[in-house]
Each structure stands twice: as structure tokens, then as C-alpha cells.
Design a protein around this motif. Structure first.
Motif, PDB file in Angstrom:
ATOM      1  N   MET A   1      50.773 -25.119 -26.679  1.00 55.23           N
ATOM      2  CA  MET A   1      49.943 -24.732 -25.545  1.00 55.23           C
ATOM      3  C   MET A   1      48.907 -23.714 -26.019  1.00 55.23           C
ATOM      4  O   MET A   1      49.219 -22.801 -26.770  1.00 55.23           O
ATOM      5  N   LEU A   2      47.702 -23.867 -25.546  1.00 55.19           N
ATOM      6  CA  LEU A   2      46.639 -22.933 -25.913  1.00 55.19           C
ATOM      7  C   LEU A   2      46.789 -21.660 -25.097  1.00 55.19           C
ATOM      8  O   LEU A   2      47.098 -21.700 -23.919  1.00 55.19           O
ATOM      9  N   THR A   3      46.577 -20.543 -25.726  1.00 54.41           N
ATOM     10  CA  THR A   3      46.597 -19.283 -25.001  1.00 54.41           C
ATOM     11  C   THR A   3      45.176 -18.787 -24.867  1.00 54.41           C
ATOM     12  O   THR A   3      44.324 -19.069 -25.696  1.00 54.41           O
ATOM     13  N   ARG A   4      44.948 -18.058 -23.831  1.00 47.71           N
ATOM     14  CA  ARG A   4      43.600 -17.582 -23.531  1.00 47.71           C
ATOM     15  C   ARG A   4      43.589 -16.065 -23.585  1.00 47.71           C
ATOM     16  O   ARG A   4      44.383 -15.411 -22.929  1.00 47.71           O
ATOM     17  N   ARG A   5      42.695 -15.513 -24.376  1.00 48.46           N
ATOM     18  CA  ARG A   5      42.512 -14.075 -24.458  1.00 48.46           C
ATOM     19  C   ARG A   5      41.063 -13.772 -24.109  1.00 48.46           C
ATOM     20  O   ARG A   5      40.156 -14.315 -24.709  1.00 48.46           O
ATOM     21  N   ARG A   6      40.878 -12.907 -23.163  1.00 46.60           N
ATOM     22  CA  ARG A   6      39.517 -12.520 -22.780  1.00 46.60           C
ATOM     23  C   ARG A   6      39.112 -11.247 -23.494  1.00 46.60           C
ATOM     24  O   ARG A   6      39.890 -10.335 -23.644  1.00 46.60           O
ATOM     25  N   SER A   7      37.889 -11.227 -23.881  1.00 48.02           N
ATOM     26  CA  SER A   7      37.318 -10.028 -24.472  1.00 48.02           C
ATOM     27  C   SER A   7      36.396  -9.423 -23.427  1.00 48.02           C
ATOM     28  O   SER A   7      35.399 -10.032 -23.048  1.00 48.02           O
ATOM     29  N   ALA A   8      36.756  -8.260 -22.931  1.00 48.17           N
ATOM     30  CA  ALA A   8      36.015  -7.644 -21.827  1.00 48.17           C
ATOM     31  C   ALA A   8      34.563  -7.381 -22.204  1.00 48.17           C
ATOM     32  O   ALA A   8      33.655  -7.616 -21.406  1.00 48.17           O
ATOM     33  N   GLU A   9      34.337  -6.916 -23.425  1.00 48.47           N
ATOM     34  CA  GLU A   9      32.960  -6.587 -23.795  1.00 48.47           C
ATOM     35  C   GLU A   9      32.108  -7.819 -24.041  1.00 48.47           C
ATOM     36  O   GLU A   9      30.901  -7.792 -23.899  1.00 48.47           O
ATOM     37  N   GLN A  10      32.720  -8.945 -24.396  1.00 50.79           N
ATOM     38  CA  GLN A  10      31.950 -10.151 -24.691  1.00 50.79           C
ATOM     39  C   GLN A  10      31.938 -11.134 -23.532  1.00 50.79           C
ATOM     40  O   GLN A  10      31.094 -12.010 -23.469  1.00 50.79           O
ATOM     41  N   GLY A  11      32.898 -11.045 -22.603  1.00 49.36           N
ATOM     42  CA  GLY A  11      32.969 -11.987 -21.497  1.00 49.36           C
ATOM     43  C   GLY A  11      33.271 -13.391 -21.968  1.00 49.36           C
ATOM     44  O   GLY A  11      32.745 -14.354 -21.454  1.00 49.36           O
ATOM     45  N   THR A  12      34.107 -13.511 -22.997  1.00 45.70           N
ATOM     46  CA  THR A  12      34.428 -14.820 -23.536  1.00 45.70           C
ATOM     47  C   THR A  12      35.933 -15.025 -23.538  1.00 45.70           C
ATOM     48  O   THR A  12      36.715 -14.089 -23.418  1.00 45.70           O
ATOM     49  N   ALA A  13      36.329 -16.264 -23.658  1.00 43.56           N
ATOM     50  CA  ALA A  13      37.739 -16.602 -23.829  1.00 43.56           C
ATOM     51  C   ALA A  13      37.862 -17.302 -25.158  1.00 43.56           C
ATOM     52  O   ALA A  13      36.973 -18.041 -25.567  1.00 43.56           O
ATOM     53  N   TYR A  15      39.947 -19.859 -27.573  1.00 42.22           N
ATOM     54  CA  TYR A  15      40.925 -20.922 -27.680  1.00 42.22           C
ATOM     55  C   TYR A  15      40.941 -21.377 -29.127  1.00 42.22           C
ATOM     56  O   TYR A  15      39.981 -21.971 -29.609  1.00 42.22           O
ATOM     57  N   LYS A  16      42.007 -21.111 -29.824  1.00 40.03           N
ATOM     58  CA  LYS A  16      42.161 -21.581 -31.200  1.00 40.03           C
ATOM     59  C   LYS A  16      40.879 -21.423 -32.015  1.00 40.03           C
ATOM     60  O   LYS A  16      40.302 -22.391 -32.488  1.00 40.03           O
ATOM     61  N   ASN A  17      40.390 -20.237 -32.119  1.00 40.46           N
ATOM     62  CA  ASN A  17      39.221 -19.893 -32.926  1.00 40.46           C
ATOM     63  C   ASN A  17      37.891 -20.423 -32.390  1.00 40.46           C
ATOM     64  O   ASN A  17      36.904 -20.428 -33.109  1.00 40.46           O
ATOM     65  N   HIS A  18      37.849 -20.914 -31.176  1.00 42.43           N
ATOM     66  CA  HIS A  18      36.590 -21.368 -30.583  1.00 42.43           C
ATOM     67  C   HIS A  18      36.244 -20.443 -29.423  1.00 42.43           C
ATOM     68  O   HIS A  18      37.036 -20.264 -28.512  1.00 42.43           O
ATOM     69  N   LEU A  19      35.076 -19.866 -29.460  1.00 41.21           N
ATOM     70  CA  LEU A  19      34.660 -18.984 -28.382  1.00 41.21           C
ATOM     71  C   LEU A  19      33.976 -19.793 -27.292  1.00 41.21           C
ATOM     72  O   LEU A  19      33.049 -20.548 -27.546  1.00 41.21           O
ATOM     73  N   LEU A  20      34.470 -19.601 -26.094  1.00 43.76           N
ATOM     74  CA  LEU A  20      33.883 -20.254 -24.929  1.00 43.76           C
ATOM     75  C   LEU A  20      33.576 -19.184 -23.899  1.00 43.76           C
ATOM     76  O   LEU A  20      34.337 -18.235 -23.738  1.00 43.76           O
ATOM     77  N   SER A  21      32.498 -19.353 -23.194  1.00 42.72           N
ATOM     78  CA  SER A  21      32.142 -18.419 -22.144  1.00 42.72           C
ATOM     79  C   SER A  21      33.195 -18.480 -21.038  1.00 42.72           C
ATOM     80  O   SER A  21      33.549 -19.553 -20.556  1.00 42.72           O
ATOM     81  N   ALA A  22      33.696 -17.327 -20.630  1.00 42.13           N
ATOM     82  CA  ALA A  22      34.676 -17.280 -19.545  1.00 42.13           C
ATOM     83  C   ALA A  22      34.075 -17.850 -18.262  1.00 42.13           C
ATOM     84  O   ALA A  22      34.765 -18.538 -17.503  1.00 42.13           O
ATOM     85  N   ALA A  23      32.802 -17.597 -18.027  1.00 37.35           N
ATOM     86  CA  ALA A  23      32.145 -18.130 -16.831  1.00 37.35           C
ATOM     87  C   ALA A  23      32.097 -19.654 -16.878  1.00 37.35           C
ATOM     88  O   ALA A  23      32.308 -20.316 -15.865  1.00 37.35           O
TER      89      ALA A  23
END
Length: 95
Positions: A1-13, A15-23
Motif C-alpha cells: 500500500m502506498l503511504t502519503r506524506r505531506r510536506s507543509a512547506e511544499q504542499g505536495t504529497a 508516493y514512492k519517490n514521485h512528487l504530486l501536488s496535494a491539490a
């Protein structure tokens, strides 16, 4: 299962080394909820569509929905005449 970690300063999530916009993720989830599906299923379908082999004659294969809808509309036997009549109608209407 993929886990999601948000970076508050970047506003991104992440997923397995791929940055995706949280929005973007949130909009996609909302899109899925409105269509009774989920983000994982939409990504799976999109991946399947992108990697599907082309059909005979170089035309792309269609989804099962398109296959089910094919043939629902019956055009007149003389399709060329129908097209010509409809073209004339559109020319008259839009000048």
C-alpha cells in the motif's frame, strides 16, 4: 500500500519517490467520488488505456463502455444521404 506524506512547506504529497501536488490529488479524489470510483481505479484505468495495444488496422481499442454503447444509435441505411441532408441543414441554420 502506498503511504502519503505531506510536506507543509511544499504542499505536495509523496508516493514512492514521485512528487504530486496535494491539490491535484485532492481534486482527483473529489472527481472520483463524484463518479463513484476512487483515485487508484482511475489511475489503473488510465494506465491500461495508455498501454493497451492498438486494434486492427492501427485504430485504438475502445473501453468496455464504448463497446457496450456501440450500435445503440442506428443510422439510416443510406448514411451518405443522411450526412448530406444534415450538412445542408447545418449550413442553412448557421449560414
Amino acid at each position: 500500500m502506498l503511504t502519503r506524506r505531506r510536506s507543509a512547506e511544499q504542499g505536495t504529497a509523496k508516493y514512492k519517490n514521485h512528487l504530486l501536488s496535494a491539490a491535484t490529488i485532492d481534486r482527483a479524489k473529489e472527481f472520483g467520488r463524484n463518479r463513484a470510483t476512487n483515485l487508484s481505479r482511475m489511475i489503473e484505468q488510465y494506465g491500461a488505456l495508455l498501454t493497451a495495444p492498438e486494434g486492427r488496422g492501427g485504430t485504438p481499442t475502445y473501453t468496455s463502455l464504448v463497446d457496450r454503447l456501440s450500435g445503440v444509435v442506428n443510422l439510416p441505411d443510406d448514411e451518405d444521404r443522411y450526412r448530406a441532408d444534415y450538412t445542408a441543414y447545418l449550413v442553412d441554420k448557421h449560414g
